[in-house]
Enzyme design. Structure first.
Site, PDB file in Angstrom:
ATOM      1  N   LYS A 241      -5.561 -18.085  24.677  1.00 14.04           N
ATOM      2  CA  LYS A 241      -4.187 -18.326  25.121  1.00 14.04           C
ATOM      3  C   LYS A 241      -3.292 -17.148  24.741  1.00 14.04           C
ATOM      4  O   LYS A 241      -3.448 -16.537  23.680  1.00 14.04           O
ATOM      5  CB  LYS A 241      -3.681 -19.621  24.477  1.00 14.04           C
TER       6      LYS A 241
ATOM      7  N   SER B 230       1.582 -26.395  26.769  1.00 16.63           N
ATOM      8  CA  SER B 230       1.748 -24.993  27.101  1.00 16.63           C
ATOM      9  C   SER B 230       0.434 -24.239  27.290  1.00 16.63           C
ATOM     10  O   SER B 230       0.437 -23.070  27.662  1.00 16.63           O
ATOM     11  CB  SER B 230       2.588 -24.298  26.019  1.00 16.63           C
TER      12      SER B 230
ATOM     13  N   SER C 235       0.327 -29.407  23.269  1.00 18.31           N
ATOM     14  CA  SER C 235       0.015 -28.323  24.191  1.00 18.31           C
ATOM     15  C   SER C 235      -1.458 -28.080  24.437  1.00 18.31           C
ATOM     16  O   SER C 235      -1.813 -27.313  25.331  1.00 18.31           O
ATOM     17  CB  SER C 235       0.664 -27.019  23.703  1.00 18.31           C
TER      18      SER C 235
END
Length: 470
Positions: free
Chosen positions: A82, A157, A181
């Site tokens: 990520k 996210s 997330s």
């Protein structure tokens, strides 16, 4: 082997195939990079692809196999990182114009460990600016899309990570979770996502007070893949004050033991949350499967009130602190929804911020009492299906007006107290959108969460289902 089938092969299968020389790491990486090249323009799951480095690492991995070298647990298996997680020599933007050209000098602890285990880094996955919201878009790379419906969000996210895993753009992904997330996009994209106990997997660097919320976890298509990945990620690191020493653990071991006799609580709404009727129906049916698995299941709530205000104070003040030295001079460079959070965070006092610690302790006390009576807690992962792209959250659920946290009602409280929680796919709506079931256990009981998830996967498998993109 067919390239698509190779891309969808579980990481556990890839590991064995690579070790037995049935498949080369070079073949695996080329298949996945080809698929990224073909599908990523439609999904925007990856924001940076490190193709040259991945090919070089794959050649080195192949050579190690051929010479009979000692191989790490993830040798030759591709993984994505990520874009909130630092990668040495690879741009890490945090989805922010402020960091658009930032290249870290060091890897984050989790990246170091995955590399040491032999994993091959494919690139960085898209995220909203500083991970501040539950959908994935930003001003640097644009929006990411859900592979099950391109007009809907993959969540956030870690939305780019989830979209990548769901579509065979790498079997393993590193996600982060400060309010859901990992679990939110796992639910939205029909994959498995685990938020471990806070500190089990070190997270550094973090900024502005989110150290007490930020978790790192695996995102995969199967439970066994996540268990294997987690084994390579855990343990203390001096850069993370929340991290703690962990005995060497093989999380794959014991997954087949079953969960007969466990005391399981099912809470469809925490006792206060608005929930979409179709989500309630699908998750309730999934919870009933635990009776078939030999568990004693009953409806019960943790007995807590909505901690939304506490979460808002903590997160908005932390984000305001992160950018205080550049505010308001660079206000126009931020995502408008982040601007609203920063401005709200600037208004809280130090007393307000410290008061959140007391609420968190009270919340934890309630869960300690709850888990003295139950081994596991089941809830829906999300209160409603994924919204359409560009819609940051549902404004109304089941006829009730909700705040932006209403959609995340089941995820953010568990980040506040750091308990392990996973999302498993448990069905699709009539519109074809995925729905997830959340499995929660007491602190430090990741092995139990994984065992319960594996038992559910055995009776209600999902990994054979693929988004309609090929």
């Amino acid at each position: 082997m067919d390239a698509i089938e190779l891309c969808y092969m579980p990481a556990t299968g890839l590991r064995q195939a690579i070790r037995s020389k049935q498949v080369s790491p070079v073949e695996v990486v080329e298949a996945v990079l080809g698929r990224i090249e073909r599908l990523n323009p439609r999904l925007n799951a990856y924001c940076t692809v490190t193709a040259a480095a991945a090919r070089a690492a794959a050649k080195e991995a192949e050579a190690a196999v051929m010479r009979g070298a000692a191989l790490g647990v993830l040798h030759g298996v591709p993984v994505s990182i990520k874009d909130l997680v630092a990668t040495k020599g690879v741009r890490t933007t945090h989805g922010s114009k402020l960091y658009e050209q930032f290249v870290p000098d060091d890897d984050a602890p989790v990246v170091e460990r995955l590399k040491a285990a032999g994993a091959i880094i494919l690139g960085k996955t898209n995220t909203p600016e500083f991970g501040h919201k539950a959908i994935t878009d930003n001003r640097v790379f644009g929006l990411s899309r859900n592979p099950w419906s391109l007009e809907h969000t993959p969540g956030g996210s870690s939305g780019g990570a989830a979209a990548a895993v769901a579509t065979g753009l790498g079997p393993l992904a590193v996600g982060t979770d400060a309010g859901g997330s990992v679990r939110i996009p796992a639910s939205c994209c029909a994959i498995f996502g685990l938020k471990p106990t806070l500190g089990l997997v070190p997270y550094a660097p973090t900024f502005g007070g989110l150290e007490t919320l930020s978790h790192v976890g695996p995102m995969t298509r199967t439970v066994r893949d996540a268990a294997m990945m987690l084994s390579a990620m855990v343990g203390a690191d001096a850069r993370d004050l929340s991290s703690f020493p962990t005995p060497e653990t093989d999380y794959l071991a014991g997954l087949e033991r079953g969960i007969q006799g466990l005391r399981v609580a099912w809470s469809p709404d925490w006792g206060y949350a608005a929930i979409d009727p179709e989500v309630r129906q699908l998750t309730a049916a999934a919870a009933r499967r635990f009776t078939d698995l030999g568990c004693h299941v009953e409806e019960a709530h943790p007995g807590v009130s909505d901690p939304a205000e506490t979460y808002q104070i903590l997160t908005t003040a932390s984000r305001a602190a992160r950018v205080a030295d550049r505010w308001p001079a660079e206000r126009e460079r931020f995502d408008p929804s982040l601007v609203a959070q920063i401005e709200a965070g600037m208004r809280w006092s130090a007393v307000d911020f410290v008061r959140t610690a007391n609420v968190r302790r009270t919340l934890n006390d309630a869960f300690v009492r709850f888990f003295s009576r139950y081994d596991l807690l089941l809830t829906p992962t999300m209160t409603a299906p994924p919204p359409r792209v560009k819609v940051e959250a549902h404004e109304e659920i089941a006829g009730r007006k909700v705040t932006r946290l209403g959609w995340l009602a089941f995820t953010f409280p568990l980040s506040l107290i750091g308990y392990p929680a996973a999302s498993v796919p448990c069905g699709w709506t009539r519109e074809g959108l995925p729905v997830g079931l959340q499995i929660v256990a007491p602190r430090w009981a990741e092995a139990l969460v994984l065992r319960a998830a594996a038992a559910f996967e055995a009776v209600a498998p999902w990994a054979h289902k693929r988004p309609p993109l090929d």
